[in-house]
Design a protein around this motif. Sequence first.
Motif, PDB file in Angstrom:
ATOM      1  N   VAL A 187      47.514  97.276  38.527  1.00  0.00           N
ATOM      2  CA  VAL A 187      46.137  96.841  38.768  1.00  0.00           C
ATOM      3  C   VAL A 187      45.652  97.289  40.146  1.00  0.00           C
ATOM      4  CG1 VAL A 187      44.638  94.836  39.060  1.00  0.00           C
ATOM      5  CG2 VAL A 187      46.288  94.902  37.187  1.00  0.00           C
ATOM      6  N   SER A 188      46.453  97.048  41.179  1.00  0.00           N
ATOM      7  CA  SER A 188      46.016  97.364  42.543  1.00  0.00           C
ATOM      8  C   SER A 188      45.791  98.862  42.723  1.00  0.00           C
ATOM      9  CB  SER A 188      47.034  96.850  43.555  1.00  0.00           C
ATOM     10  OG  SER A 188      48.285  97.480  43.363  1.00  0.00           O
ATOM     11  N   GLN A 189      46.693  99.685  42.175  1.00  0.00           N
ATOM     12  CA  GLN A 189      46.550 101.131  42.337  1.00  0.00           C
ATOM     13  C   GLN A 189      45.375 101.674  41.536  1.00  0.00           C
ATOM     14  OE1 GLN A 189      48.054 103.101  44.414  1.00  0.00           O
ATOM     15  NE2 GLN A 189      49.373 101.487  45.215  1.00  0.00           N
ATOM     16  N   VAL A 190      45.193 101.195  40.313  1.00  0.00           N
ATOM     17  CA  VAL A 190      44.070 101.666  39.497  1.00  0.00           C
ATOM     18  C   VAL A 190      42.742 101.291  40.161  1.00  0.00           C
ATOM     19  CG1 VAL A 190      42.858 101.358  37.305  1.00  0.00           C
ATOM     20  CG2 VAL A 190      45.319 101.702  37.322  1.00  0.00           C
ATOM     21  N   LEU A 191      42.643 100.075  40.664  1.00  0.00           N
ATOM     22  CA  LEU A 191      41.402  99.651  41.305  1.00  0.00           C
ATOM     23  C   LEU A 191      41.165 100.408  42.608  1.00  0.00           C
ATOM     24  CD1 LEU A 191      41.481  95.799  40.688  1.00  0.00           C
ATOM     25  CD2 LEU A 191      40.065  97.503  39.552  1.00  0.00           C
ATOM     26  N   TYR A 192      42.241 100.682  43.353  1.00  0.00           N
ATOM     27  CA  TYR A 192      42.073 101.462  44.580  1.00  0.00           C
ATOM     28  C   TYR A 192      41.578 102.871  44.265  1.00  0.00           C
ATOM     29  CZ  TYR A 192      43.176 104.413  48.535  1.00  0.00           C
ATOM     30  OH  TYR A 192      43.091 105.337  49.540  1.00  0.00           O
TER      31      TYR A 192
ATOM     32  N   VAL B 258      26.793 101.439  46.690  1.00  0.00           N
ATOM     33  CA  VAL B 258      27.596 101.454  45.466  1.00  0.00           C
ATOM     34  C   VAL B 258      29.082 101.354  45.790  1.00  0.00           C
ATOM     35  CG1 VAL B 258      28.329 102.915  43.536  1.00  0.00           C
ATOM     36  CG2 VAL B 258      25.905 102.661  44.055  1.00  0.00           C
ATOM     37  N   VAL B 259      29.539 102.083  46.816  1.00  0.00           N
ATOM     38  CA  VAL B 259      30.950 102.029  47.203  1.00  0.00           C
ATOM     39  C   VAL B 259      31.322 100.619  47.666  1.00  0.00           C
ATOM     40  CG1 VAL B 259      32.636 102.865  48.883  1.00  0.00           C
ATOM     41  CG2 VAL B 259      31.092 104.477  47.768  1.00  0.00           C
ATOM     42  N   ILE B 260      30.440  99.987  48.427  1.00  0.00           N
ATOM     43  CA  ILE B 260      30.699  98.611  48.887  1.00  0.00           C
ATOM     44  C   ILE B 260      30.774  97.653  47.707  1.00  0.00           C
ATOM     45  CG2 ILE B 260      29.721  96.671  50.183  1.00  0.00           C
ATOM     46  CD1 ILE B 260      28.570  98.710  52.143  1.00  0.00           C
ATOM     47  N   LEU B 261      29.853  97.793  46.763  1.00  0.00           N
ATOM     48  CA  LEU B 261      29.869  96.927  45.580  1.00  0.00           C
ATOM     49  C   LEU B 261      31.120  97.151  44.749  1.00  0.00           C
ATOM     50  CD1 LEU B 261      26.120  97.130  44.449  1.00  0.00           C
ATOM     51  CD2 LEU B 261      27.274  95.236  45.605  1.00  0.00           C
ATOM     52  N   MET B 262      31.546  98.418  44.610  1.00  0.00           N
ATOM     53  CA  MET B 262      32.778  98.712  43.872  1.00  0.00           C
ATOM     54  C   MET B 262      33.980  98.088  44.582  1.00  0.00           C
ATOM     55  SD  MET B 262      32.118 100.480  41.110  1.00  0.00           S
ATOM     56  CE  MET B 262      33.598 101.385  40.719  1.00  0.00           C
ATOM     57  N   ASP B 263      33.982  98.144  45.905  1.00  0.00           N
ATOM     58  CA  ASP B 263      35.080  97.548  46.672  1.00  0.00           C
ATOM     59  C   ASP B 263      35.120  96.037  46.463  1.00  0.00           C
ATOM     60  OD1 ASP B 263      37.122  97.497  48.882  1.00  0.00           O
ATOM     61  OD2 ASP B 263      35.540  96.323  49.826  1.00  0.00           O
ATOM     62  N   GLN B 264      33.954  95.394  46.516  1.00  0.00           N
ATOM     63  CA  GLN B 264      33.909  93.946  46.308  1.00  0.00           C
ATOM     64  C   GLN B 264      34.322  93.571  44.887  1.00  0.00           C
ATOM     65  OE1 GLN B 264      33.289  91.639  48.724  1.00  0.00           O
ATOM     66  NE2 GLN B 264      33.277  93.368  50.135  1.00  0.00           N
TER      67      GLN B 264
ATOM     68  N   LYS C 275      42.096  89.951  42.479  1.00  0.00           N
ATOM     69  CA  LYS C 275      42.475  88.567  42.716  1.00  0.00           C
ATOM     70  C   LYS C 275      42.591  87.797  41.400  1.00  0.00           C
ATOM     71  CE  LYS C 275      41.008  84.494  45.337  1.00  0.00           C
ATOM     72  NZ  LYS C 275      39.998  83.921  46.258  1.00  0.00           N
ATOM     73  N   LYS C 276      41.654  88.037  40.472  1.00  0.00           N
ATOM     74  CA  LYS C 276      41.679  87.341  39.199  1.00  0.00           C
ATOM     75  C   LYS C 276      42.869  87.748  38.339  1.00  0.00           C
ATOM     76  CE  LYS C 276      38.032  84.708  39.500  1.00  0.00           C
ATOM     77  NZ  LYS C 276      38.134  83.238  39.453  1.00  0.00           N
TER      78      LYS C 276
END
Length: 443
Positions: free
Chosen positions: A373-378, A425-431, A438-439
């Motif tokens: 999850v962490s790597q895919v989201l990063y 957009v990058v900030i929103l994707m990061d959030q 976390k979920k």
Amino acid sequence: MTAATLQPGFDSQAILEQIRKRTAFTVAAPLLILAYFTYTWFAFDIPDLLERARPDRAVILATDAVAHKVHVTKDLRRGGVSVAIEGERTATYAKGASPDWVQIRGDDAVVDLDEGYLIEITGNVIQFTVPDYGVIKVTATKTGVETELPPGDIPEWVKDDPRKFDARPTLDRRVQVTKTKIEVHNYFGGWENFWFTFNSPLHGKSFGELTSLAMSDERIDPDQSNLSLIVDEFLSNSDWQHGAVFVALFETIMMAVLGTLTAALVGLPLAFLAARNFTPSFLVRFGVRRLFDFVRGIDMLIWSLIFIRAFGLGPLTGALAIAFTDTGSLGKLFSEALENIDNKQVEGVRATGATQLQRYRFGVIPQILPVFVSQVLYYLESNTRSATVIGALGAGGIGLMLVETMKTSRDWENTSYIIILTIIVVILMDQASSWLRKKLIEG
């Protein structure tokens, strides 16, 4: 008694030698770094780059990115004085409706640029009053211009050429004279016509007026509601192309999402084939690992160029380029995570009589899920930025629009607009990715 006699095995010579080595390293390291920077200074021809640099041009572009200018133009061939925002025909003030700082008198005009800067246009002659300098008189002739400057040295902000006179005493005031026209630029902060075009029935209306209009039953256009008209006029703004920009942003996001998810779904099963504790065959592991090296060894931009030649322009080529590169990167990360799992959990699931697929599902996947999850989201966050660059090569999306606006300095404010939207957009994707991480992991 000395310390050497009190401590057996104490070697003062060895200690001194270590001190000398550390001292030599402390001195040599900065010298090597200095030598490297000296080499790059000349290897990259930095002096020539600095000589050719135009900081004044950079300042002008930065000004154009956050401000707009109003042109006061006199056509010396056809006659007449016009006032237009950014010099656009579609943004030209009607006769008698010019700004209060422009007084038009037939074919002549007086332009008050505030703070004592005054321009008087009479026939083919201008008189430019500059505080603390004097009056500049410029006459347009059939062959060029003739300039009369106050006594003394010519200031840097004046470019006196027989073919063209150009004066910019301040960043927000400029005068240009050629044999065919006289042009005055007056700069104002903010983006021009951002919400609605100059000829829109909604131009110049405040937020309160627009709100009242949206709730009113009296329609401006009988064929559509006022709210629909407001949205349509905003999205179809020909100067800013809000609708096209939003579609391009959506394409960029979809390019990143499709490419990243494809890479994750393909990389995960291949990672099992590359993991030592899941694939006993050395040849299979070697082949899959070299496949990972191959697809991630070629840069994403190169893959994009290859797919553009193969499939043509479009967001699909960008998604494929992202998928190919990230399949190698994610596959390698997933295989390393698989090799570091705790086999006790797998054996515990095996003891229940579970099948091999069930052992993977309940004994392996829960262990690598945080990494997955962490790597895919990063990578999803990173690929949102990469999709912009790929789009600039022809894959479409916001990157292509960004390059189009950068071709001329006239649209530099549009460039700023697109860059700001991309950052948002990058900030929103990061959030969003932080919330999902976390979920999925903690919750």
